[in-house]
Scaffold this motif. Structure first.
Motif, PDB file in Angstrom:
ATOM      1  N   GLU A 513       0.856  -1.262   0.008  1.00  0.00           N
ATOM      2  CA  GLU A 513       0.016   0.116  -0.226  1.00  0.00           C
ATOM      3  C   GLU A 513       0.869   1.217  -0.097  1.00  0.00           C
ATOM      4  OE1 GLU A 513      -3.828   2.177   2.509  1.00  0.00           O
ATOM      5  OE2 GLU A 513      -2.646   0.107   3.257  1.00  0.00           O
ATOM      6  N   TYR A 514       2.001   1.248   0.585  1.00  0.00           N
ATOM      7  CA  TYR A 514       3.051   2.180   0.640  1.00  0.00           C
ATOM      8  C   TYR A 514       4.263   2.156  -0.014  1.00  0.00           C
ATOM      9  CZ  TYR A 514      -0.460   3.644   4.212  1.00  0.00           C
ATOM     10  OH  TYR A 514      -1.738   3.881   4.862  1.00  0.00           O
ATOM     11  N   GLY A 515       4.646   1.045  -0.192  1.00  0.00           N
ATOM     12  CA  GLY A 515       5.934   0.590  -0.846  1.00  0.00           C
ATOM     13  C   GLY A 515       6.122  -0.732  -1.105  1.00  0.00           C
ATOM     14  N   TYR A 516       7.469  -1.073  -1.111  1.00  0.00           N
ATOM     15  CA  TYR A 516       7.919  -2.379  -1.531  1.00  0.00           C
ATOM     16  C   TYR A 516       9.056  -2.821  -0.421  1.00  0.00           C
ATOM     17  CZ  TYR A 516       5.394  -1.394  -5.699  1.00  0.00           C
ATOM     18  OH  TYR A 516       4.437  -1.096  -6.723  1.00  0.00           O
ATOM     19  N   ARG A 517       9.254  -4.123  -0.260  1.00  0.00           N
ATOM     20  CA  ARG A 517      10.171  -4.660   0.677  1.00  0.00           C
ATOM     21  C   ARG A 517      11.527  -4.669  -0.286  1.00  0.00           C
ATOM     22  NH1 ARG A 517      10.807 -10.718   3.387  1.00  0.00           N
ATOM     23  NH2 ARG A 517      12.669 -10.388   4.310  1.00  0.00           N
ATOM     24  N   ILE A 518      12.646  -4.112   0.124  1.00  0.00           N
ATOM     25  CA  ILE A 518      13.826  -3.916  -0.755  1.00  0.00           C
ATOM     26  C   ILE A 518      15.158  -4.546  -0.026  1.00  0.00           C
ATOM     27  CG2 ILE A 518      13.106  -2.217  -2.051  1.00  0.00           C
ATOM     28  CD1 ILE A 518      14.522  -0.284  -0.239  1.00  0.00           C
ATOM     29  N   HIS A 519      14.883  -4.971   1.307  1.00  0.00           N
ATOM     30  CA  HIS A 519      16.108  -5.693   2.080  1.00  0.00           C
ATOM     31  C   HIS A 519      15.391  -6.626   3.195  1.00  0.00           C
ATOM     32  CE1 HIS A 519      20.145  -6.158   3.669  1.00  0.00           C
ATOM     33  NE2 HIS A 519      20.517  -6.386   2.163  1.00  0.00           N
ATOM     34  N   ASP A 520      16.170  -7.309   3.804  1.00  0.00           N
ATOM     35  CA  ASP A 520      15.701  -8.190   4.867  1.00  0.00           C
ATOM     36  C   ASP A 520      14.441  -7.550   5.905  1.00  0.00           C
ATOM     37  OD1 ASP A 520      17.462 -10.102   3.986  1.00  0.00           O
ATOM     38  OD2 ASP A 520      19.142  -9.419   5.545  1.00  0.00           O
ATOM     39  N   ALA A 521      14.843  -6.308   6.350  1.00  0.00           N
ATOM     40  CA  ALA A 521      13.925  -5.737   7.092  1.00  0.00           C
ATOM     41  C   ALA A 521      13.710  -4.275   6.829  1.00  0.00           C
ATOM     42  CB  ALA A 521      14.484  -5.942   8.480  1.00  0.00           C
ATOM     43  N   LEU A 522      13.714  -4.118   5.604  1.00  0.00           N
ATOM     44  CA  LEU A 522      13.513  -2.478   5.049  1.00  0.00           C
ATOM     45  C   LEU A 522      12.547  -2.565   4.098  1.00  0.00           C
ATOM     46  CD1 LEU A 522      14.633   0.289   5.136  1.00  0.00           C
ATOM     47  CD2 LEU A 522      16.287  -0.514   3.296  1.00  0.00           C
ATOM     48  N   HIS A 523      11.614  -1.531   4.073  1.00  0.00           N
ATOM     49  CA  HIS A 523      10.576  -1.431   3.182  1.00  0.00           C
ATOM     50  C   HIS A 523      10.773   0.115   2.677  1.00  0.00           C
ATOM     51  CE1 HIS A 523       6.897  -3.324   2.082  1.00  0.00           C
ATOM     52  NE2 HIS A 523       6.402  -2.127   1.985  1.00  0.00           N
ATOM     53  N   THR A 524      10.088   0.303   1.566  1.00  0.00           N
ATOM     54  CA  THR A 524      10.072   1.852   0.853  1.00  0.00           C
ATOM     55  C   THR A 524       8.755   2.577   1.239  1.00  0.00           C
ATOM     56  OG1 THR A 524       9.176   1.105  -1.208  1.00  0.00           O
ATOM     57  CG2 THR A 524      11.699   1.048  -1.062  1.00  0.00           C
ATOM     58  N   SER A 525       9.008   3.765   1.155  1.00  0.00           N
ATOM     59  CA  SER A 525       7.620   4.605   1.748  1.00  0.00           C
ATOM     60  C   SER A 525       7.510   5.515   0.376  1.00  0.00           C
ATOM     61  CB  SER A 525       8.154   5.274   3.134  1.00  0.00           C
ATOM     62  OG  SER A 525       7.959   4.532   4.174  1.00  0.00           O
ATOM     63  N   MET A 526       6.289   5.498  -0.118  1.00  0.00           N
ATOM     64  CA  MET A 526       6.019   6.365  -1.255  1.00  0.00           C
ATOM     65  C   MET A 526       6.112   7.928  -0.479  1.00  0.00           C
ATOM     66  SD  MET A 526       1.910   5.608  -1.305  1.00  0.00           S
ATOM     67  CE  MET A 526       1.621   7.272  -2.586  1.00  0.00           C
ATOM     68  N   HIS A 527       6.540   9.018  -1.411  1.00  0.00           N
ATOM     69  CA  HIS A 527       6.728  10.175  -0.974  1.00  0.00           C
ATOM     70  C   HIS A 527       6.566  11.073  -2.102  1.00  0.00           C
ATOM     71  CE1 HIS A 527      10.863   8.833  -1.411  1.00  0.00           C
ATOM     72  NE2 HIS A 527      11.126   9.878  -1.793  1.00  0.00           N
ATOM     73  N   ASP A 528       6.251  12.351  -2.063  1.00  0.00           N
ATOM     74  CA  ASP A 528       6.331  13.182  -3.190  1.00  0.00           C
ATOM     75  C   ASP A 528       7.357  14.289  -2.801  1.00  0.00           C
ATOM     76  OD1 ASP A 528       3.917  12.064  -4.210  1.00  0.00           O
ATOM     77  OD2 ASP A 528       2.570  13.743  -3.826  1.00  0.00           O
ATOM     78  N   HIS A 529       8.024  14.532  -4.208  1.00  0.00           N
ATOM     79  CA  HIS A 529       9.002  15.663  -4.071  1.00  0.00           C
ATOM     80  C   HIS A 529       8.196  16.806  -4.804  1.00  0.00           C
ATOM     81  CE1 HIS A 529      12.328  13.538  -2.328  1.00  0.00           C
ATOM     82  NE2 HIS A 529      12.218  12.710  -3.210  1.00  0.00           N
TER      83      HIS A 529
END
Length: 843
Positions: A513-529
């Motif tokens: 809903e907000y991002g994707y898993r990219i490492h063992d315990a790390l997720h991305t967070s969507m954001h606007d610039h």
């Protein structure tokens, strides 16, 4: 003194204010690298600006005079020399002159407008802290110099904001003590603790926080523990999934309290409740987010064989074709000319942009840079940054010669005054001419082939604000076009990926809903610039109208279509409508609208209204505006982010900007409320200002690890001549070649084959070039590389050793990382530096 600066009433009492943490941290002593300067004839003493730069920042002598004047002259500021208490001056910079005065000076070259300074002070009254803006002038200080509240350019009518923190050191100590008091919890859940005694411990925890509520001096923030990211500065991708809520009702540290704790989706009333829960056999521990080589931006181990071969580079064989007056910050190139100016909050701006000595844009520059996040945990769910608060100008760090900019670029420094000292960021701005990999123009016909090089001028700076590096280019093209381009790189601000330790679950695609898993315990967070810029347009003067030209489908009957077309023909046409009142606009779908800043009273040779078109430029697509509606965290502090661009009636003398860097501390009652500027005034044939946004909807993926790449994050806006000239003016300046292809076909072509026109054309070209560059049908227009070209090794591989020679005891990183040291994004526990009293500070 200018009449428009006269306030109503007397000077506000100085017993009002204090600081935000970020500003004090930015005043640390910092020794910058020496300048790598490429000396050229174009920047020699022979070239001079037509006038003294009225926008030039205060130099060291001017700032020191003001600082001494304010401390030694009786006044109401009640300044203290104690860096740990009392009222302090933390910022002195130029208060830019009014447009009316500056334009009169630039046109007539009469007396330069009086110099005034903007002075910000940190002031304390009882348990409340404030930041206050004053205007001081005329300069240099004398008996006529006044100290007045700086209110005329704040539509709030105030010259101050309230700060929730009055003692930066107390805030740092408190944040560290929270980690120390919960060291048993962090050791159990995260396998590490905070450690103020061993600052080089690679396993130490640091602390980051962001405000979830900020109003009238009170802030509520969520704090999260992070890994140190010691080697690569990667802590923003090392969240550890443990959070604590902080309540700061006022500036007095005695009132600060901790609240709930959050772990694995569960809120605990306090740390005692969390301790008890950990003892339960049903308590679930989460996977650790551990640092490693995966967070390094460099890979020195693996390589392709070709990596050991240097790549192609741009060179400047005979010196620059632009002219630079270093003292005045004035540049001239291929018909363009403009002044440079810097500010601590908003970095680099350009003024008085002209083509063939006719002003097109009075001011072009950054206003604010917004990053707004969304997420499923306390920190990311409301995280946002307004980066001018941290000083995008003072964070214009040294560019790396030969990598950030071509080896032949020239460099300018950026200097600023903070905390009673003058600082200089060496090599903060680079200037260079570049040749694109694609031609500016080409055409192949039966008789000839013509191709022109696309060369352009770039003025570049990079502002490193915490985890992100923003590269900002002002680009000038031979045809009179101007482009403003933004690129972002650096570490993303990652979210913790909550997964039970030792029991990884299959990835569920429906959880993104907000991002994707990219490492063992790390997720991305969507954001606007969303990064806001100002363009004060002066197209053939200050009487301009914005015309919206729409390309629309059309059904129309034409007499000549009958009888083959029995009904209407489906076609298209243009519809021209003036934008009559101040408004916000978005880039249209299918690019079916053109926005033209026109000069209704001025036409070109063919009777068409002269104009400049505003359009999305090169990059990843249309620049973005903010997705979030009525942001809970932002309040009213960044309402310019709701649309792609805005057109307003220009009030440059009392509405000089769309934002204020202190809006960050007063989001509900900002010093500059942009919505109040868009008050419905008529804008036909008026002095217009356009505020436009660059940026993107950033949804990071695994390709953002370790760093976001610039070519995937670029956006730009272009200002393109539209009937402004009588023809394409680049013809007189571009270089290229015209090849006569008829020679390949032999000379047996009949004279009646339509080649007469081509013969006439050839003869004209030959006469223009004196027929002395004709080489078997190849004719060059512009210069050729005919003499020997010497390229020094220094130009190809500049010496970078000065970056290490002048790095003193971590001060480079201390200042860089201090951007996270305010109310938002505070990181505590990693870096080390000294304040003026010799006390060690732990960031």
């Amino acid at each position: 003194m200018m009449a428009s600066w006269r306030p109503m009433g007397i000077v506000v009492s100085a017993l009002i204010i204090f600081s935000s943490i970020a500003y004090l941290l930015l005043s640390l002593t910092f020794i910058h690298p020496i300048r790598h300067q490429h000396t050229t004839a174009a920047s020699s003493s022979h070239f001079r600006a037509p006038a003294i730069n009225p926008f030039a920042e205060l130099d060291g002598a001017e700032a020191s005079q003001i600082y001494t004047f304010l401390h030694q002259t009786p006044n109401s500021l009640n300044l203290s020399t104690d860096t740990r208490g009392g009222n302090q001056i933390y910022l002195i910079e130029l208060l830019r002159p009014n447009k009316t005065d500056a334009v009169e000076y630039l046109e007539s070259h009469k007396a330069r407008p009086d110099r005034w300074a903007r002075v910000s002070s940190l002031e304390i009254h009882d348990d409340d802290a404030f930041i206050v803006d004053y205007m001081v002038g005329p300069l240099p200080p004398s008996n006529d110099t006044q100290i007045l509240p700086l209110e005329y350019n704040h539509n709030s009518g105030r010259n101050y904001v309230q700060s929730p923190v009055s003692d930066v050191f107390a805030m740092l100590d408190w944040a560290l003590s929270i980690g120390e008091n919960a060291s048993d919890i962090t050791q159990e859940l995260l396998g590490a603790t905070t450690n103020r005694d061993d600052l080089d411990d690679p396993d130490v925890l640091v602390i980051g926080c962001r405000p979830s509520f900020l109003h009238a001096g009170r802030t509520v923030q969520w704090l999260e523990f992070f890994g140190s990211g010691m080697d690569s500065d990667s802590r923003s991708i090392l969240p550890q999934g443990l959070y604590v809520k902080l309540d700061i009702p006022g500036a007095n540290p005695a009132t600060w309290t901790t609240g709930q704790w959050f772990y694995n989706g569960i809120l605990y009333d306090n740390e005692t409740a969390l301790r008890e829960a950990i003892k339960s056999p049903d308590f679930v521990k989460l996977e650790l987010n551990q640092d490693g080589s995966w967070s390094d931006t460099e890979d020195f181990e693996t390589s392709f064989p070709e990596r050991d071969m240097p790549p192609p580079l741009s060179i400047q064989p005979y010196g620059p074709r632009y002219h630079l007056d270093r003292k005045e910050g004035f540049i001239s190139w291929m018909g363009f000319s403009f002044y440079l100016a810097t500010a601590q909050a908003t970095a680099l701006s350009l003024f008085d942009i002209r083509y063939n000595n006719t002003r097109m844009i009075y001011e072009l520059g950054l206003q604010e840079a917004l990053a707004h996040y969304a997420g499923v945990e306390p920190l990311q769910s409301g995280l946002e940054f307004l980066d001018t608060f941290f000083g995008m100008g003072s964070m214009m760090f040294s560019l790396v010669p030969g990598v950030d900019c071509p080896g032949h670029a020239e460099y300018l420094d950026m200097s600023y005054h903070k905390g009673g000292k003058m600082y200089t960021n060496r090599n903060a701005i680079c200037i260079f001419e570049y040749t694109s990999d694609a031609p500016l123009q080409r055409h192949t016909s039966t008789f000839s082939a013509t191709v022109s090089r696309n060369t352009y001028l770039v003025v570049r700076s990079v502002s490193t604000v915490g985890n992100y590096d923003y590269t900002i280019d002002y680009i000038f093209y031979l045809d009179g076009s101007i482009e403003v381009k933004l690129r972002a790189s650096g570490y993303i601000f990652g979210a913790f990926h909550a997964e039970p330790r030792g029991h990884p679950e299959p990835h569920d695609g429906h959880t993104n809903e907000y991002g994707y898993r990219i490492h063992d315990a790390l997720h991305t967070s969507m954001h606007d610039h969303v990064v806001n810029f100002k363009a004060d347009m002066d197209i053939c003067g200050t009487s301009n109208t914005l015309v919206r030209t729409s390309i629309e489908p059309l059904q129309r009957t034409y007499d000549w279509d009958k009888p083959e077309v029995s009904g209407v023909r489906n076609t298209m046409h243009m519809v021209h409508k003036s934008v009559t009142h101040e408004t916000g606009l978005n880039w249209p779908s299918n690019s079916h609208d053109m926005y033209l800043v026109t000069a209704p009273g001025s036409v070109n040779k063919w009777g068409e209204t002269r104009a400049y078109r505003i359009q999305p430029g090169t990059g990843m697509g249309n620049p973005a505006h903010l997705t979030i509606l009525n942001s809970t965290t932002l309040g009213r502090s960044a309402l310019w982010s709701a649309n792609d661009l805005w057109v307003l009636k220009n009030h440059p003398d009392n509405e000089p900007a769309s934002a204020h860097h202190l809006n960050y501390l007063a989001p509900l009652e900002p010093l500059v409320d942009f919505e109040a500027m868009v008050d419905g005034e008529e804008i036909e044939e008026e002095d217009l200002v356009v505020y436009f946004n660059l940026g993107s909807h950033h949804v990071p993926s695994s390709q953002d690890i370790p760093n976001t790449l610039m070519h995937t994050s670029a956006s730009s806006v272009m200002f393109v001549p539209f009937n402004y000239f009588d023809y394409d003016v680049s013809r007189a300046m571009r270089q290229g070649v015209r090849i006569d292809r008829r020679r390949e076909a032999g000379k047996s072509m009949s004279k009646n084959d339509g080649s007469d026109k081509e013969e006439v054309r050839k003869s004209r070209v030959a006469r223009a070039e004196n027929e002395n560059k004709d080489d078997e049908g190849v004719k060059y227009f512009g210069a050729r590389y005919e003499g020997p070209v010497t390229v020094s090794e220094k130009m190809l591989s500049p010496d970078l050793s000065h970056y290490m020679k002048e790095r003193l005891d971590g001060q480079w990183k201390a200042v860089r990382n201090s951007v996270g040291g305010g109310l938002p994004g505070l990181f505590v526990g990693k870096e080390r530096a000294e304040d003026d009293g010799g006390r060690r500070l732990d960031w």
